[in-house]
Enzyme design. Structure first.
Site, PDB file in Angstrom:
ATOM      1  N   HIS A   1       0.853  -1.165  -0.103  1.00 43.39           N
ATOM      2  CA  HIS A   1       0.053   0.148   0.000  1.00 43.39           C
ATOM      3  C   HIS A   1       0.800   1.072   0.049  1.00 43.39           C
ATOM      4  O   HIS A   1       1.803   1.295   0.829  1.00 43.39           O
ATOM      5  CB  HIS A   1      -0.801  -0.050   1.213  1.00 43.39           C
ATOM      6  CG  HIS A   1      -1.397   1.201   1.879  1.00 43.39           C
ATOM      7  ND1 HIS A   1      -2.274   2.162   1.078  1.00 43.39           N
ATOM      8  CD2 HIS A   1      -1.119   1.804   3.004  1.00 43.39           C
ATOM      9  CE1 HIS A   1      -2.420   3.089   1.803  1.00 43.39           C
ATOM     10  NE2 HIS A   1      -1.672   2.970   2.841  1.00 43.39           N
TER      11      HIS A   1
ATOM     12  N   TYR B   1      -5.826   8.983   2.585  1.00 42.81           N
ATOM     13  CA  TYR B   1      -5.702   9.568   3.954  1.00 42.81           C
ATOM     14  C   TYR B   1      -4.474  10.525   4.016  1.00 42.81           C
ATOM     15  O   TYR B   1      -3.363  10.356   3.048  1.00 42.81           O
ATOM     16  CB  TYR B   1      -5.746   8.260   4.774  1.00 42.81           C
ATOM     17  CG  TYR B   1      -4.637   7.433   4.978  1.00 42.81           C
ATOM     18  CD1 TYR B   1      -3.527   7.713   5.555  1.00 42.81           C
ATOM     19  CD2 TYR B   1      -4.734   6.191   4.306  1.00 42.81           C
ATOM     20  CE1 TYR B   1      -2.367   7.177   5.738  1.00 42.81           C
ATOM     21  CE2 TYR B   1      -4.014   5.440   4.297  1.00 42.81           C
ATOM     22  CZ  TYR B   1      -2.669   5.590   5.106  1.00 42.81           C
ATOM     23  OH  TYR B   1      -1.639   4.883   5.215  1.00 42.81           O
TER      24      TYR B   1
ATOM     25  N   ASP C   1     -27.486 -20.781  17.874  1.00 39.52           N
ATOM     26  CA  ASP C   1     -28.831 -21.714  18.420  1.00 39.52           C
ATOM     27  C   ASP C   1     -28.678 -22.556  17.113  1.00 39.52           C
ATOM     28  O   ASP C   1     -28.321 -22.466  15.933  1.00 39.52           O
ATOM     29  CB  ASP C   1     -29.820 -20.614  18.349  1.00 39.52           C
ATOM     30  CG  ASP C   1     -30.066 -20.040  16.648  1.00 39.52           C
ATOM     31  OD1 ASP C   1     -29.046 -19.959  16.124  1.00 39.52           O
ATOM     32  OD2 ASP C   1     -31.266 -19.491  16.542  1.00 39.52           O
TER      33      ASP C   1
END
Length: 827
Positions: A228, A262, A559
């Protein structure tokens, strides 16, 4: 696993942020015999931690991951190392430059309120005040989280290591693990160039080396190391003199997700992270140390996790960055690298214990953002048997067999990289590697115009285009169909509403083949299931029981529907691979008295439900299907025509009917037989969307969505499945837990109000809970949702649900809003 009475010796492989966090969490709980090893120097070890930019944005669509991030930020905020802070609380700012992103930030603000994170939407002017480098005219608005910030990852690792060392832990750098030592099916230690180290537990926290380490012990760790891009600008005039002393950042950390970007400060420079390039899987064989870096540079020293910067790939990022942050226009990219991080098929972390090698644990694909939170959860699980924050989304064994293949891991992890900043719809489907698992009915479903979704690698019909005439008929008869907004209408068809109506009024066939099922057999089967489930399953042959599986702390970990087909043979309907893992581990403790076998792929199932179900099935059944002879929650092995079947009188949609199972080889014949028999009675094929709305009407919970290990049976509203007169795993802990919340049914006031899940729920001005599942009910003409609310929010209470920028009024209702007494099922 049961809590240990003797403190074991734990060896942790990896002294990055995960390994050091785990050592700290273990030792603070009294497990102080811990040795942490790393192949690199301490604590800039050469892994992802060493170069991680450290941005911690807490808000996440996953409640668990948001909690892990919040814990990490809070913990690191309190840490110092050699007098220096380990976390800078700068705030996080996520900007929108498109209407789609602005809508997504509204959704994200809802997640923050749901998960208890302080976050606020702000306009463009406020965003520019918070981050003066922004071009205000490019920004439509932003989401601001004041408690986000920068983790000083290496410093935080060193601080936690110091705390763990003070309690007795040992850290050794330049100590690569060359072999995992085993004997008798469990870990006995590790081998290093400096000698063997005995261990009761070995934890792989090796980061992107974790997949290779797992392979040495026969374990698939589904991650792909990906590069990256991260770049450093030259000096930015607007930042000169802004950051002083020990702090190299003062502006909020910044995300521009429309550009896959970013940003954070490095003194008077800006660091830029970029996800917009093509995926770059790392070749592990080429990674090595080159310890000749310039310590005066803003760059960390070269290390295995840092690959050469590829300038051409970064060109679009620079163009986009100078548009959003015009001050960058007078600078340039001065340096950069392609840093390696771990990506997984679903973007989540990977934690858990090796099923076939006791004592070998993994904590991998964990980014700095979630590091301390996940380390705490792993420590709690190792010591106490379970974590206070549910871990099923990160569990090592959550993937089906096909999803553990190299091709699947590589393809889907690459897609996860590409989509890391995309706006992802909750019903959005991946495009690659579809069609891996198909039921025997697939061709017939294609012919009926099925729109497929996937889960567990299965293709599942969501709705059928062949039923459009049913929708047209409903509209012609004046039935109200909600006017959905663009978001809730995406990946949806109102045909599902018609399919639900037909199920309630006539009869429908549902492909239930993807329902996970196991055969539990052997002379110890009855006692085994009695021990690991909450209800009484030691019943007469032919009885079906709904029961729960609890963890050691009394939380609902699954369950099950358990049908006793013979004295030593049970058919168990489960939720997925995690149940197989749980049951298999415990079956091994029975010394061969119990076997657990996954029969899902070898069998198939059609659910036939509706008031005319008996009219369809009875004429071809070699058994009496009357209510008297074949009651609710019973099982019968018989024939339909010449097809051998196992029929369970159960109904997740709350209508008369059966789950009808047969071996896969008979599947096509079974479908044709039932379709032919059903045609005179107006049978249709119906999909998952109709199925979901029908189960919501009945108050039926979906494990993993509506309840998890964080909830007790009473809180989840399934306490009827707990038989207190018998012993079971988790019973003792259950007795000590006090209910503080309750899963409640909400019915919306307005017929056009529709939500999808995870929205915050308020009473008055206070957010008190969040939505888990939701669907529009054709029976009552309103959206129904389940929501976790305080224990005092009783039926009749008025609530407000926030959906994007809208507020919808709703009321707390009884669990089942349709046929609460169950008369329809027992016709």
């Amino acid at each position: 696993m049961a809590p240990r009475t003797v403190t074991p010796h734990v060896v942790v492989i990896g002294a990055g942020i995960v390994g050091t966090s785990l050592a700290d969490e273990l030792t603070m709980r009294g497990w102080c015999n811990v040795t942490v090893l790393d192949q690199g120097p301490l604590f800039s070890t050469g892994g992802s931690t060493s170069h991680a930019p450290g941005l911690v944005f807490q808000t996440n669509p996953s409640r668990s991951m948001a909690h892990f991030a919040s814990y990490t930020a809070d913990k690191f905020r309190r840490l110092t190392h050699e007098g220096e802070p380990c976390f800078d609380t700068l705030g996080g700012l996520e900007v929108a430059t498109t209407p789609a992103r602005w809508a997504d930030l509204q959704r994200k603000a809802g997640w923050a309120r749901s998960w208890g994170i302080d976050g606020h939407l702000v306009d463009s002017a406020t965003a520019a005040e918070l981050h003066p480098l922004l071009d205000r005219d490019r920004v439509l608005g932003a989401f601001h989280t004041p408690t986000d910030g920068l983790a000083r990852a290496v410093r935080a690792a060193a601080a936690q290591a110091a705390a763990a060392t003070a309690r007795g832990a040992v850290f050794r750098g330049h100590s690569p693990v060359t072999e995992i030592l085993t004997a008798g099916g469990r870990v006995t230690g590790v081998r290093t160039p400096h000698g063997d180290i005995a261990a009761d537990i070995v934890v792989s926290a090796a980061g992107f080396w974790g997949a290779e380490l797992g392979r040495t012990v026969g374990l698939t760790v589904p991650l792909v190391p990906m590069a990256h891009q991260y770049a450093y600008t030259g000096r930015i005039d607007a930042l000169v003199g802004r950051n002083h002393g020990d702090s190299d950042a003062s502006l909020p950390i910044l995300r521009h997700q429309d550009g896959d970007l970013y940003y954070r400060e490095h003194g008077d420079r800006i660091g830029i992270g970029y996800y917009g390039h093509d995926p770059m899987p790392a070749d592990m064989s080429t990674l090595s140390w080159a310890d000749d870096g310039d310590s005066s540079s803003v760059l960390p020293p070269p290390m295995p996790s840092m690959l050469p910067f590829t300038e051409d790939d970064f060109a679009p990022a620079w163009l986009e960055s100078t548009g959003l942050l015009p001050a960058l226009g007078d600078s340039k990219v001065e340096s950069g690298f392609n840093g390696i991080f771990s990506f997984t098929p679903d973007g989540q972390s990977i934690v858990g214990e090796h099923r076939d090698l006791a004592g070998f644990w993994v904590a991998e694909a964990v980014w700095v953002t979630h590091s301390a939170g996940i380390a705490r959860a792993v420590a709690q699980t190792m010591i106490d048997g379970s974590s206070e924050v549910d871990l099923h989304e990160s569990d090592l064994y959550r993937f089906e067999a096909a999803e553990r293949s190299p091709a699947f891991i590589a393809t889907t992890s690459a897609q996860a990289f590409v989509e890391v900043y995309d706006v992802i719809h909750p019903r959005q489907q991946r495009s690659a590697l579809r069609g891996l698992r198909r039921s025997p009915f697939h061709a017939a479903e294609v012919a009926l115009g099925a729109e497929f979704v996937q889960g567990g690698a299965w293709e599942r019909p969501a709705w059928y285009e062949s039923n459009r005439s049913e929708l047209d008929d409903l509209v012609a008869r004046g039935m109200h169909i909600p006017a959905r907004d663009e978001w809730s209408a995406r990946h949806f068809s109102d045909i599902a509403v018609a399919e639900a109506v037909v199920t309630r009024s006539r009869v429908a066939m549902f492909d239930m083949t993807p329902l996970t099922r196991y055969d539990v057999e052997g002379p110890g089967a009855a006692q085994f299931l009695q021990d690991v489930t909450t209800n009484n399953v030691d019943t007469t042959v032919g009885r079906v029981t709904y029961t729960l599986v609890l963890d050691d702390n009394g939380g609902v970990r699954s369950d099950l529907t358990v049908a006793r087909l013979a004295p030593d043979h049970y058919r168990v309907g489960a939720n997925g691979p995690l149940d197989l893992d749980w049951l298999t581990r415990r079956a091994r403790e029975t010394d061969g008295a119990v076997t657990v076998r996954d029969v899902t792929g070898a069998t198939c199932c059609i659910g036939v439900w509706g008031p005319r179900a008996r009219d369809v099935v009875a004429p071809v059944a070699d058994a009496d299907l009357s209510h008297t002879a074949f009651g609710y929650f019973r099982a019968v092995q018989t024939y339909l025509g010449a097809v051998p079947v196992t029929m369970l009188r159960v109904s997740y949609v709350g209508e008369l009917g059966w789950e009808i199972y047969t071996d896969a080889e008979y599947g096509g014949a079974l479908w044709d037989l039932l379709w032919d028999c059903g045609t005179p009675h107006g049978v249709i094929a119906a999909g998952r969307l109709a199925f979901d709305s029908l189960r919501l009407e009945k108050g039926y919970r979906a494990w993993g969505h509506d309840m998890t290990s964080e909830h007790t049976p009473i809180e989840a509203g399934v306490e009827f499945a707990v038989k207190s007169s018998k012993d079971f795993v988790g019973k003792a802990a259950l007795a000590t837990r006090e209910a503080t919340q309750r899963l409640r049914t909400l019915v919306f006031d307005d017929a056009d109000s529709v939500v999808l899940g995870k929205e915050p729920v308020s009473i008055g001005d206070s957010v008190v809970g969040y939505v888990t599942s939701a669907g529009w009910s054709a029976t009552i003409g309103r959206c129904i949702a389940y929501a976790w609310l305080p224990i005092g929010a009783e039926p009749g209470a008025a609530v407000t649900v926030s959906y994007f920028d809208r507020q919808y009024d709703a009321v707390v209702a009884e669990d089942a809003v349709v046929d609460p007494a169950g008369h329809l099922i027992r016709r």
